[in-house]
Design an enzyme around this catalytic site. Sequence first.
Site, PDB file in Angstrom:
ATOM      1  N   ASN A   1       0.873  -1.169   0.000  1.00  0.00           N
ATOM      2  CA  ASN A   1       0.000   0.000   0.000  1.00  0.00           C
ATOM      3  C   ASN A   1       0.912   1.222   0.000  1.00  0.00           C
ATOM      4  O   ASN A   1       1.503   1.556   1.018  1.00  0.00           O
ATOM      5  CB  ASN A   1      -0.895  -0.025   1.247  1.00  0.00           C
ATOM      6  CG  ASN A   1      -1.690   1.255   1.405  1.00  0.00           C
ATOM      7  OD1 ASN A   1      -1.733   2.093   0.501  1.00  0.00           O
ATOM      8  ND2 ASN A   1      -2.317   1.415   2.565  1.00  0.00           N
ATOM      9  N   TRP A   2       1.016   1.852  -1.150  1.00  0.00           N
ATOM     10  CA  TRP A   2       1.966   2.965  -1.293  1.00  0.00           C
ATOM     11  C   TRP A   2       1.455   4.239  -0.620  1.00  0.00           C
ATOM     12  O   TRP A   2       2.192   5.219  -0.526  1.00  0.00           O
ATOM     13  CB  TRP A   2       2.250   3.241  -2.771  1.00  0.00           C
ATOM     14  CG  TRP A   2       2.966   2.136  -3.496  1.00  0.00           C
ATOM     15  CD1 TRP A   2       3.260   0.875  -3.017  1.00  0.00           C
ATOM     16  CD2 TRP A   2       3.493   2.176  -4.828  1.00  0.00           C
ATOM     17  NE1 TRP A   2       3.915   0.146  -3.960  1.00  0.00           N
ATOM     18  CE2 TRP A   2       4.073   0.921  -5.100  1.00  0.00           C
ATOM     19  CE3 TRP A   2       3.506   3.154  -5.825  1.00  0.00           C
ATOM     20  CZ2 TRP A   2       4.671   0.620  -6.318  1.00  0.00           C
ATOM     21  CZ3 TRP A   2       4.099   2.854  -7.045  1.00  0.00           C
ATOM     22  CH2 TRP A   2       4.678   1.593  -7.286  1.00  0.00           C
ATOM     23  N   LYS A   3       0.172   4.231  -0.240  1.00  0.00           N
ATOM     24  CA  LYS A   3      -0.441   5.424   0.367  1.00  0.00           C
ATOM     25  C   LYS A   3      -0.229   6.627  -0.566  1.00  0.00           C
ATOM     26  O   LYS A   3      -0.242   6.459  -1.788  1.00  0.00           O
ATOM     27  CB  LYS A   3       0.091   5.634   1.782  1.00  0.00           C
ATOM     28  CG  LYS A   3      -0.076   4.366   2.631  1.00  0.00           C
ATOM     29  CD  LYS A   3       0.136   4.557   4.106  1.00  0.00           C
ATOM     30  CE  LYS A   3      -0.045   3.232   4.821  1.00  0.00           C
ATOM     31  NZ  LYS A   3       0.071   3.326   6.288  1.00  0.00           N
TER      32      LYS A   3
ATOM     33  N   HIS B   1      -9.396   1.436   5.014  1.00  0.00           N
ATOM     34  CA  HIS B   1      -8.110   1.546   5.716  1.00  0.00           C
ATOM     35  C   HIS B   1      -8.285   2.460   6.932  1.00  0.00           C
ATOM     36  O   HIS B   1      -9.082   3.413   6.885  1.00  0.00           O
ATOM     37  CB  HIS B   1      -7.048   2.106   4.772  1.00  0.00           C
ATOM     38  CG  HIS B   1      -5.667   2.015   5.336  1.00  0.00           C
ATOM     39  ND1 HIS B   1      -5.180   2.928   6.241  1.00  0.00           N
ATOM     40  CD2 HIS B   1      -4.683   1.095   5.154  1.00  0.00           C
ATOM     41  CE1 HIS B   1      -3.953   2.569   6.590  1.00  0.00           C
ATOM     42  NE2 HIS B   1      -3.628   1.466   5.943  1.00  0.00           N
TER      43      HIS B   1
ATOM     44  N   GLU C   1      -6.646   4.817   7.948  1.00  0.00           N
ATOM     45  CA  GLU C   1      -6.445   6.240   7.633  1.00  0.00           C
ATOM     46  C   GLU C   1      -7.700   6.835   6.988  1.00  0.00           C
ATOM     47  O   GLU C   1      -7.992   8.028   7.167  1.00  0.00           O
ATOM     48  CB  GLU C   1      -5.194   6.404   6.749  1.00  0.00           C
ATOM     49  CG  GLU C   1      -3.927   6.145   7.558  1.00  0.00           C
ATOM     50  CD  GLU C   1      -2.772   5.541   6.773  1.00  0.00           C
ATOM     51  OE1 GLU C   1      -2.788   5.569   5.534  1.00  0.00           O
ATOM     52  OE2 GLU C   1      -1.838   5.016   7.425  1.00  0.00           O
TER      53      GLU C   1
ATOM     54  N   GLU D   1      -5.137  -4.679  10.703  1.00  0.00           N
ATOM     55  CA  GLU D   1      -4.080  -3.677  10.888  1.00  0.00           C
ATOM     56  C   GLU D   1      -4.322  -2.941  12.198  1.00  0.00           C
ATOM     57  O   GLU D   1      -5.112  -1.981  12.237  1.00  0.00           O
ATOM     58  CB  GLU D   1      -4.090  -2.671   9.732  1.00  0.00           C
ATOM     59  CG  GLU D   1      -3.846  -3.302   8.374  1.00  0.00           C
ATOM     60  CD  GLU D   1      -3.296  -2.287   7.378  1.00  0.00           C
ATOM     61  OE1 GLU D   1      -2.249  -2.579   6.780  1.00  0.00           O
ATOM     62  OE2 GLU D   1      -3.893  -1.202   7.213  1.00  0.00           O
TER      63      GLU D   1
ATOM     64  N   GLY E   1       2.986   2.370  10.800  1.00  0.00           N
ATOM     65  CA  GLY E   1       3.957   3.449  10.635  1.00  0.00           C
ATOM     66  C   GLY E   1       4.739   3.781  11.894  1.00  0.00           C
ATOM     67  O   GLY E   1       5.393   4.808  11.973  1.00  0.00           O
TER      68      GLY E   1
ATOM     69  N   SER F   1       3.712  -2.101  10.306  1.00  0.00           N
ATOM     70  CA  SER F   1       5.160  -2.224  10.483  1.00  0.00           C
ATOM     71  C   SER F   1       5.690  -3.611  10.106  1.00  0.00           C
ATOM     72  O   SER F   1       6.582  -4.148  10.775  1.00  0.00           O
ATOM     73  CB  SER F   1       5.575  -1.843  11.912  1.00  0.00           C
ATOM     74  OG  SER F   1       5.281  -0.479  12.161  1.00  0.00           O
TER      75      SER F   1
ATOM     76  N   GLY G   1       3.002  -1.017   4.273  1.00  0.00           N
ATOM     77  CA  GLY G   1       3.076   0.400   3.947  1.00  0.00           C
ATOM     78  C   GLY G   1       4.499   0.807   3.624  1.00  0.00           C
ATOM     79  O   GLY G   1       5.008   0.565   2.524  1.00  0.00           O
ATOM     80  N   GLY G   2       5.175   1.408   4.596  1.00  0.00           N
ATOM     81  CA  GLY G   2       6.505   1.999   4.380  1.00  0.00           C
ATOM     82  C   GLY G   2       7.490   1.094   3.655  1.00  0.00           C
ATOM     83  O   GLY G   2       8.182   1.529   2.729  1.00  0.00           O
TER      84      GLY G   2
HETATM   85  O1  LIG Z   1      -1.082   0.856   6.875  1.00  0.00           O
HETATM   86  C1  LIG Z   1      -0.334  -0.036   6.504  1.00  0.00           C
HETATM   87  C2  LIG Z   1      -0.607  -0.783   5.261  1.00  0.00           C
HETATM   88  O2  LIG Z   1      -1.896  -0.539   4.794  1.00  0.00           O
HETATM   89  C3  LIG Z   1       0.889  -0.386   7.245  1.00  0.00           C
HETATM   90  O3  LIG Z   1       1.795   0.665   7.123  1.00  0.00           O
HETATM   91  P1  LIG Z   1       3.318   0.444   7.655  1.00  0.00           P
HETATM   92  O4  LIG Z   1       3.791  -0.844   7.033  1.00  0.00           O
HETATM   93  O5  LIG Z   1       4.046   1.650   7.165  1.00  0.00           O
HETATM   94  O6  LIG Z   1       3.225   0.352   9.142  1.00  0.00           O
END
Ligand SMILES: O=C(CO)COP(=O)(O)O
Length: 250
Positions: free
Chosen positions: A9-11, A95, A97, A167, A173, A213, A234-235
């Site tokens: 997920n590149w956000k 998600h 977010e 999640e 993050g 993470s 994510g990251g």
């Molecule tokens: O929200 C996430 C994937 O959708 C997880 O993000 P991180 O891997 O950066 O913690």
Amino acid sequence: MRRPLLAGNWKMHYGVSEGVALVEALSADLTDLSDRDVLVCPPFTLLGSLAPLLDGTAMALGAQNMHYEAKGAYTGEIAPQMLKELGCSYVILGHSERRQYFGETDELINRKAHAALAIGLKPIVCVGEVKAERDSGQAESVVVGQLRGSLAGLSAEQLRGVVIAYEPVWAIGTGDTATPADAQAMHARIRAELAALSDQATADAVIIQYGGSVKPDNVDELMAQPDIDGALVGGASLKAADFIRIVRFK
Ligand SMILES: O=C(CO)COP(=O)(O)O
């Protein structure tokens, strides 16, 4: 048997040139995968550029959100068919977010899940508790409530086309990942709830990803848990070497 699904997920990261470079690096390496599925979910603006690059690779394309209506006066929104037309096969829904910053509710996510399935997009429905909920012993009841609300009215057959991503919000993050044992316990609870919503065979077929993470140095232990069937990353999905290592979990 459930096929592991490793998704990035590149956000809200990367423009076209950076996205193309990342996909080229991934596709150059990930050529030999027959026992797992790989997915990249870039921002909307990259979907059209990346789709042709992913064609013929082991990687699928997904979006990070969508509207539930097919068309209409919804300024700034993207319809399910628009994603399909660009080559998306998955869409992330609900998600944390989206829930936290854009007020998405289980009811809204449920409408989106129905709309995605109706058009043949696989929804990745995200659930997860915040820190205060975990600290007060409410994590399971929060996640079960999110599942019931987001999946309401789906048939067993439709549920088989859904991916669940657990999640925990406090792990996103932060570098503070859930322990494999805690994640496994929640995944087992999620599967039990899926069985209650449908039947055991359906629940056993659903992919449940862990997110929060996930890194090269913790993916193996997470993926070794019996009810963890994949990762939503994510990251670490923004760096080719890290995401490749995660995809190649042992
Ligand atoms: O929200 C996430 C994937 O959708 C997880 O993000 P991180 O891997 O950066 O913690």
